[in-house]
Design a protein around this motif. Structure first.
Motif, short mmCIF file in Angstrom:
data_model
loop_
_atom_site.label_atom_id
_atom_site.label_comp_id
_atom_site.label_asym_id
_atom_site.label_seq_id
_atom_site.Cartn_x
_atom_site.Cartn_y
_atom_site.Cartn_z
N GLU A 11 0.83 -1.22 0.00
CA GLU A 11 0.00 0.00 0.00
C GLU A 11 0.86 1.27 0.00
O GLU A 11 0.34 2.37 0.11
N GLY A 12 2.17 1.09 -0.10
CA GLY A 12 3.06 2.24 -0.18
C GLY A 12 3.52 2.81 1.15
O GLY A 12 4.10 3.89 1.19
N VAL A 13 3.30 2.08 2.24
CA VAL A 13 3.71 2.55 3.56
C VAL A 13 5.17 2.18 3.82
O VAL A 13 5.61 1.07 3.52
N ASP A 14 5.92 3.12 4.36
CA ASP A 14 7.30 2.90 4.76
C ASP A 14 7.28 2.13 6.08
O ASP A 14 6.83 2.66 7.10
N PHE A 15 7.76 0.88 6.08
CA PHE A 15 7.62 0.01 7.25
C PHE A 15 8.99 -0.20 7.90
O PHE A 15 9.89 -0.81 7.32
N ILE A 16 9.14 0.31 9.13
CA ILE A 16 10.40 0.24 9.86
C ILE A 16 10.25 -0.67 11.09
O ILE A 16 9.27 -0.55 11.83
N LEU A 17 11.22 -1.53 11.30
CA LEU A 17 11.22 -2.42 12.48
C LEU A 17 12.24 -1.93 13.49
O LEU A 17 13.39 -1.65 13.15
N ASP A 18 11.81 -1.83 14.73
CA ASP A 18 12.70 -1.48 15.85
C ASP A 18 12.73 -2.65 16.82
O ASP A 18 11.81 -2.83 17.62
N PRO A 19 13.79 -3.48 16.78
CA PRO A 19 13.88 -4.62 17.70
C PRO A 19 14.59 -4.30 19.01
O PRO A 19 14.96 -5.20 19.75
N MET A 20 14.82 -3.01 19.28
CA MET A 20 15.47 -2.57 20.52
C MET A 20 16.83 -3.24 20.69
O MET A 20 17.15 -3.74 21.76
N TRP A 21 17.60 -3.25 19.62
CA TRP A 21 18.96 -3.78 19.58
C TRP A 21 19.04 -5.30 19.68
O TRP A 21 20.13 -5.86 19.83
#
Length: 245
Positions: A197-207
């Motif tokens: 859908e064109g969304v910028d998807f960022i994952l933050d695994p907290m290091w």
């Protein structure tokens, strides 16, 4: 650019306790920590100049909302199968912490608390490290102590809520970017939909290190919280999780 930050509560609490073990049961501090980590994602820094000085922010995002997903704590009265003692879990340190955390989050601006529920049955389970000792023959079943067993309180409805919100935010075009603070692969189907859908998807695994295969399903990997101190035997195993693809 509007950004939504989604936080898997169970995962966040585990990592928070790894980063700040001295605040493990401080609900106010945990809520503030989550809030600050989320807000830090609203500014992308382009890196450092040659002299080491930080450059001006590359991009600033507007916050749509912070979603925190968790379950109410176990508050049953149960009998320990080893000692036969009655335990009121509503008075446990974990229950008091969880309820306080939820109350603190409710008071914060632009934070939506999404609560699932615990499974109706909460059977007792032997701690994983104790199971290993049993299998290796280091201890016998009759050697088990009351602290070697814990109630197996299983969360229900949390992953479903995360998936539904990612899908809804993406399909309705409510945000341009989604930050997910989590660490497993359960989010992959929803992440694929968001990206289509064109969304910028960022994952933050907290290091926390993640399986390399997950990188193909996200647009970037970035942790904004302080990096936890590593144990000597684990420092080589943790991959760097910062920067945007």
């Amino acid at each position: 650019m509007s950004t939504a930050v989604l936080i898997d509560g169970a995962y966040f609490i585990k990592r928070f306790r790894r980063i700040e073990p001295h605040n493990s049961y401080n609900g106010r501090r945990a809520a503030e920590f989550a809030f600050r980590c989320a807000l830090a994602h609203l500014v992308e820094v382009s890196g450092k100049a040659e002299n080491g000085a930080a450059k001006a922010p590359k991009k600033k995002h507007d916050l749509y909302r912070i979603f925190f997903y968790d379950c109410p704590p176990l508050e049953k009265k149960m009998h320990n199968p080893i000692s036969r003692k009655g335990i009121d879990f509503s008075k446990s340190q974990e229950a008091i912490f969880r309820l306080n955390l939820h109350d603190q989050l409710r008071e914060k601006r632009k934070v939506a608390l999404r609560l699932g529920h615990l499974a109706g049955d909460s059977p007792w389970a032997i701690r994983s490290q104790v199971v290993e000792e049993l299998l290796k023959g280091k201890i016998k079943f009759e050697d088990l102590k009351e602290t070697d067993v814990i109630p197996n309180a299983r969360q229900k409805g949390v992953d479903m809520r995360i998936g539904i919100d990612i899908s809804s935010l993406s399909i309705k075009k409510q945000v341009d970017q989604i930050i997910l603070i989590a660490g497993d692969a359960d989010f992959v189907p929803a992440a694929k939909l968001a990206r289509r859908e064109g969304v910028d998807f960022i994952l933050d695994p907290m290091w926390q290190a993640i399986p390399s295969g997950l990188n193909e399903h996200i647009d970037g990997l970035r942790s904004t919280c302080p990096r936890p101190k590593l144990k000597a035997n684990a420092s080589a195993a943790l991959s760097i999780v910062s920067g945007i693809k």
